[in-house]
Write a protein that holds these residues in place. Structure first.
Motif, PDB file in Angstrom:
ATOM      1  N   PHE A   1      -9.814  11.207  -2.307  1.00 59.74           N
ATOM      2  CA  PHE A   1      -9.708  10.055  -3.286  1.00 59.74           C
ATOM      3  C   PHE A   1      -8.991  10.610  -4.791  1.00 59.74           C
ATOM      4  N   MET A   2      -9.555  11.809  -4.988  1.00 64.19           N
ATOM      5  CA  MET A   2      -8.869  12.372  -6.146  1.00 64.19           C
ATOM      6  C   MET A   2      -7.211  12.764  -6.035  1.00 64.19           C
ATOM      7  N   TRP A   3      -7.071  13.277  -4.940  1.00 64.91           N
ATOM      8  CA  TRP A   3      -5.468  13.537  -4.844  1.00 64.91           C
ATOM      9  C   TRP A   3      -4.764  12.123  -4.656  1.00 64.91           C
ATOM     10  N   LYS A   4      -5.177  11.175  -4.020  1.00 61.60           N
ATOM     11  CA  LYS A   4      -4.534   9.686  -4.102  1.00 61.60           C
ATOM     12  C   LYS A   4      -4.294   9.480  -5.602  1.00 61.60           C
ATOM     13  N   LEU A   5      -5.484   9.687  -6.322  1.00 63.16           N
ATOM     14  CA  LEU A   5      -5.609   9.337  -7.547  1.00 63.16           C
ATOM     15  C   LEU A   5      -4.483   9.727  -8.479  1.00 63.16           C
ATOM     16  N   PHE A   6      -4.441  11.389  -8.229  1.00 59.44           N
ATOM     17  CA  PHE A   6      -3.434  12.190  -9.002  1.00 59.44           C
ATOM     18  C   PHE A   6      -1.925  11.555  -8.777  1.00 59.44           C
ATOM     19  N   THR A   7      -1.676  11.478  -7.414  1.00 61.48           N
ATOM     20  CA  THR A   7      -0.462  11.145  -7.037  1.00 61.48           C
ATOM     21  C   THR A   7      -0.001   9.755  -7.557  1.00 61.48           C
ATOM     22  N   TRP A   8      -0.899   8.863  -7.689  1.00 58.54           N
ATOM     23  CA  TRP A   8      -0.928   7.633  -8.213  1.00 58.54           C
ATOM     24  C   TRP A   8      -0.599   7.455  -9.626  1.00 58.54           C
ATOM     25  N   LEU A   9      -0.878   8.583 -10.194  1.00 53.96           N
ATOM     26  CA  LEU A   9      -0.787   8.479 -11.777  1.00 53.96           C
ATOM     27  C   LEU A   9       0.371   9.286 -12.228  1.00 53.96           C
TER      28      LEU A   9
END
Length: 83
Positions: free
Chosen positions: A71-79
């Motif tokens: 989840f944190m990696w997806k959030l990082f790449t989304w931002l």
């Protein structure tokens, strides 16, 4: 005698732009740090689990830590635009 130094006034829009940019970068740094720490803890638990011939730590990391890091990696790449 008091000396009065004239400071150049920076425009308000520039101050807020810099604050927003630094806040955005700080948010990215915090998210990336949490992601890296979670991945390191996951790998450490899996390595400890393999040496101790048990499965409890591996199951714990798969159940709780892997979804958090994903989840944190997806959030990082989304931002980050363009990733």
């Amino acid at each position: 005698m008091s000396s009065h130094v004239d400071e150049k006034k920076r425009p308000e829009w520039l101050k807020w732009t810099i604050r927003i940019l630094l806040g955005y970068l700080a948010l990215l740094a915090i998210i990336l740090a949490i992601t890296i720490i979670t991945i390191l803890v996951t790998f450490t638990l899996i390595i400890i689990d393999s040496f101790s011939d048990t499965t409890s730590l591996g199951m714990f990391s798969e159940q709780y830590l892997v979804p958090i890091s994903e989840f944190m990696w997806k959030l990082f790449t989304w931002l980050i635009p363009g990733l």
